[in-house]
Design a protein around this motif. Structure first.
Motif, mmCIF file in Angstrom:
data_model
loop_
_atom_site.group_PDB
_atom_site.id
_atom_site.type_symbol
_atom_site.label_atom_id
_atom_site.label_comp_id
_atom_site.label_asym_id
_atom_site.label_seq_id
_atom_site.Cartn_x
_atom_site.Cartn_y
_atom_site.Cartn_z
ATOM 1 N N PHE A 57 21.858 8.311 130.859
ATOM 2 C CA PHE A 57 20.582 8.525 130.175
ATOM 3 C C PHE A 57 20.568 9.879 129.472
ATOM 4 O O PHE A 57 20.078 10.002 128.333
ATOM 5 N N ALA A 58 21.087 10.910 130.140
ATOM 6 C CA ALA A 58 21.127 12.241 129.532
ATOM 7 C C ALA A 58 21.997 12.246 128.277
ATOM 8 O O ALA A 58 21.650 12.880 127.269
ATOM 9 N N ALA A 59 23.128 11.533 128.306
ATOM 10 C CA ALA A 59 24.003 11.458 127.132
ATOM 11 C C ALA A 59 23.295 10.780 125.971
ATOM 12 O O ALA A 59 23.383 11.221 124.816
ATOM 13 N N LEU A 60 22.569 9.704 126.267
ATOM 14 C CA LEU A 60 21.838 9.001 125.216
ATOM 15 C C LEU A 60 20.746 9.889 124.624
ATOM 16 O O LEU A 60 20.574 9.951 123.388
ATOM 17 N N VAL A 61 20.030 10.594 125.481
ATOM 18 C CA VAL A 61 18.996 11.506 124.994
ATOM 19 C C VAL A 61 19.612 12.612 124.144
ATOM 20 O O VAL A 61 19.074 12.982 123.088
ATOM 21 N N PHE A 62 20.746 13.159 124.578
ATOM 22 C CA PHE A 62 21.409 14.238 123.842
ATOM 23 C C PHE A 62 21.838 13.786 122.446
ATOM 24 O O PHE A 62 21.656 14.509 121.461
ATOM 25 N N ILE A 63 22.411 12.578 122.345
ATOM 26 C CA ILE A 63 22.872 12.075 121.050
ATOM 27 C C ILE A 63 21.694 11.877 120.100
ATOM 28 O O ILE A 63 21.719 12.319 118.942
ATOM 29 N N VAL A 64 20.653 11.213 120.580
ATOM 30 C CA VAL A 64 19.491 10.944 119.730
ATOM 31 C C VAL A 64 18.795 12.245 119.339
ATOM 32 O O VAL A 64 18.430 12.461 118.165
ATOM 33 N N ALA A 65 18.594 13.139 120.312
ATOM 34 C CA ALA A 65 17.899 14.390 120.025
ATOM 35 C C ALA A 65 18.690 15.264 119.058
ATOM 36 O O ALA A 65 18.100 15.937 118.193
ATOM 37 N N SER A 66 20.019 15.272 119.180
ATOM 38 C CA SER A 66 20.845 16.071 118.260
ATOM 39 C C SER A 66 20.671 15.586 116.829
ATOM 40 O O SER A 66 20.537 16.391 115.889
ATOM 41 N N TYR A 67 20.666 14.282 116.649
ATOM 42 C CA TYR A 67 20.534 13.740 115.295
ATOM 43 C C TYR A 67 19.140 14.002 114.734
ATOM 44 O O TYR A 67 18.990 14.448 113.581
ATOM 45 N N VAL A 68 18.100 13.733 115.527
ATOM 46 C CA VAL A 68 16.736 13.911 115.042
ATOM 47 C C VAL A 68 16.451 15.375 114.733
ATOM 48 O O VAL A 68 15.896 15.716 113.675
ATOM 49 N N LEU A 69 16.838 16.269 115.640
ATOM 50 C CA LEU A 69 16.590 17.689 115.428
ATOM 51 C C LEU A 69 17.364 18.208 114.217
ATOM 52 O O LEU A 69 16.844 18.995 113.416
ATOM 53 N N GLY A 70 18.615 17.760 114.069
ATOM 54 C CA GLY A 70 19.390 18.170 112.904
ATOM 55 C C GLY A 70 18.807 17.646 111.613
ATOM 56 O O GLY A 70 18.796 18.345 110.584
ATOM 57 N N ALA A 71 18.299 16.415 111.613
ATOM 58 C CA ALA A 71 17.711 15.844 110.401
ATOM 59 C C ALA A 71 16.439 16.572 110.000
ATOM 60 O O ALA A 71 16.180 16.798 108.811
ATOM 61 N N VAL A 72 15.622 16.973 110.982
ATOM 62 C CA VAL A 72 14.365 17.644 110.685
ATOM 63 C C VAL A 72 14.604 19.056 110.165
ATOM 64 O O VAL A 72 13.966 19.503 109.194
ATOM 65 N N VAL A 73 15.538 19.783 110.774
ATOM 66 C CA VAL A 73 15.723 21.195 110.448
ATOM 67 C C VAL A 73 16.777 21.398 109.360
ATOM 68 O O VAL A 73 16.580 22.180 108.423
ATOM 69 N N GLU A 74 17.911 20.690 109.453
ATOM 70 C CA GLU A 74 19.064 20.986 108.602
ATOM 71 C C GLU A 74 19.327 19.958 107.514
ATOM 72 O O GLU A 74 20.151 20.193 106.636
ATOM 73 N N GLY A 75 18.709 18.818 107.582
ATOM 74 C CA GLY A 75 18.949 17.816 106.563
ATOM 75 C C GLY A 75 19.842 16.700 107.070
ATOM 76 O O GLY A 75 20.491 16.803 108.111
ATOM 77 N N GLY A 76 19.908 15.607 106.291
ATOM 78 C CA GLY A 76 20.631 14.414 106.716
ATOM 79 C C GLY A 76 22.119 14.610 106.867
ATOM 80 O O GLY A 76 22.733 14.083 107.790
#
Length: 356
Positions: A57-76
């Motif tokens: 579960f932690a790995a799944l959360v980490f993958i999703v959160a990394s992508y979402v946070l990167g998309a919001v702050v740094e771009g696609g």
């Protein structure tokens, strides 16, 4: 004027559009901590008690959160890069965790009876349901069987690789390459059945450590051939041509120039092949036949080995035999680890020295 600013007609300055927002360097580490906490919380809420399930579960959360946070702050584009990096790290951990768990379990259970007495005594006259006894006879058997297998397989594999690289042309070389590839995928039990039918049933010889060594040699040969072949191909052709231009015969060029240049990689391949067959159990069960006492003669009589000893002790099904099996497994892992460390040391020692 700063290169990161633009002056409009009215004289005002605006920040350059080339600047890209970036997450701080500590963001991935903080995200790992948050993901672990959320994974444990989700697992607990779902009634799961296994830390491994929490980790998924932690790995799944980490993958999703990394992508979402990167998309919001740094771009696609940067978000996709972080997604790929997260997947690589998660897959790496998924591969390492079972290995570390296996080593930890073996060390934790094997150290209970692993001592000098265990390494220096056999099972001769020991009641299997009681503590005591050791694996000395199995260690001797493993060393002799693997050593004989190496004596058989290494020269044949080395000469075969030399033929394929230096002399092999036409249909014969293609046929040899094809059968080497086929032998690479042969199950160990098939090698054991072949020696059993040929050596024991047809020729009438008895069960012995040498019979097991021949089966192990069959498994070693394709590994030695493949590793040696690749190392010989890495030797620059200029070295061969320089030696031949001096009038040195081809066989002497191979012996004095090609092999010394590739000796580090060849030795590493041989050591890895030895480590590969040291833990094989199927051919040993068929051909060595097992023994509780010490038999230093691998050519006559039944003999034991560490894989057979582990199988035998686990089959007995009592607490004392389980402890002996785990201790023997720890000894076998240590043996394979030492061989791999020796191979790496030889490869580093014989590696070409880099110069300026």
């Amino acid at each position: 004027m700063s290169s990161n600013a633009v002056v409009d007609k009215g004289g005002s300055r605006h920040g350059s559009s080339l600047q890209q927002a970036r997450l701080p360097r500590w963001a991935p580490y903080a995200l790992v901590v948050v993901s672990l906490a959320l994974g444990a919380g989700i697992g607990t809420a779902l009634g799961m008690d296994s830390p491994f399930q929490w980790g998924l579960f932690a790995a799944l959360v980490f993958i999703v959160a990394s992508y979402v946070l990167g998309a919001v702050v740094e771009g696609g584009r940067q978000a996709r890069d972080r997604l790929a990096t997260s997947l690589v790290w998660v897959c790496f951990l998924l591969a390492v965790v079972p290995l570390l768990s296996l080593i930890w379990e073996t060390v934790d259970r094997g150290r209970t009876v692993l001592d000098g007495y265990f390494l220096g005594h056999s099972m001769e006259g020991v009641q299997t349901i009681l503590p005591g006894g050791g694996a000395y006879h199995a260690i001797i058997g493993t060393l002799e069987q693997v050593g004989l297998a190496a004596l058989i397989a290494v020269p044949i594999g080395l000469l075969t690789a030399i033929y394929l690289v230096e002399y092999g042309r036409g249909k014969l070389a293609k046929a040899v390459t094809f059968f080497v590839d086929v032998m690479t995928g042969i199950p160990s039990i098939v090698a054991g059945l072949f020696i059993l039918s040929f050596w024991i049933i047809i020729l009438g010889f008895s069960y012995s450590g040498f019979a097991g060594a021949m089966a192990l040699a069959i498994l070693m040969m394709p590994i030695v051939v493949r590793s040696t072949e690749e190392m010989l191909k890495l030797v620059p052709d200029e070295l061969r041509e320089a030696s031949l231009a001096l009038g040195v015969p081809k066989w002497r060029t191979i012996l004095k120039v090609v092999l010394p240049t590739a000796i580090g990689g060849i030795t590493t391949g041989v050591m890895l092949a030895v480590a590969r067959v040291a833990g094989e159990s199927a051919p040993i069960v068929l051909l060595v036949f097992g023994a509780t006492g010490i038999n230093n003669n691998p050519f006559e009589g039944a003999q034991s080995s560490l894989p057979y000893y582990i199988y035998e002790q686990w089959q007995l099904g009592n607490e004392a035999s389980f402890n002996r099996a785990w201790a023997a497994a720890l000894v076998l892992i240590a043996f394979v680890m030492i061989l791999n460390l020796v191979a790496r040391g030889i490869a580093r020692w014989k590696a070409p020295k880099s110069g300026r």
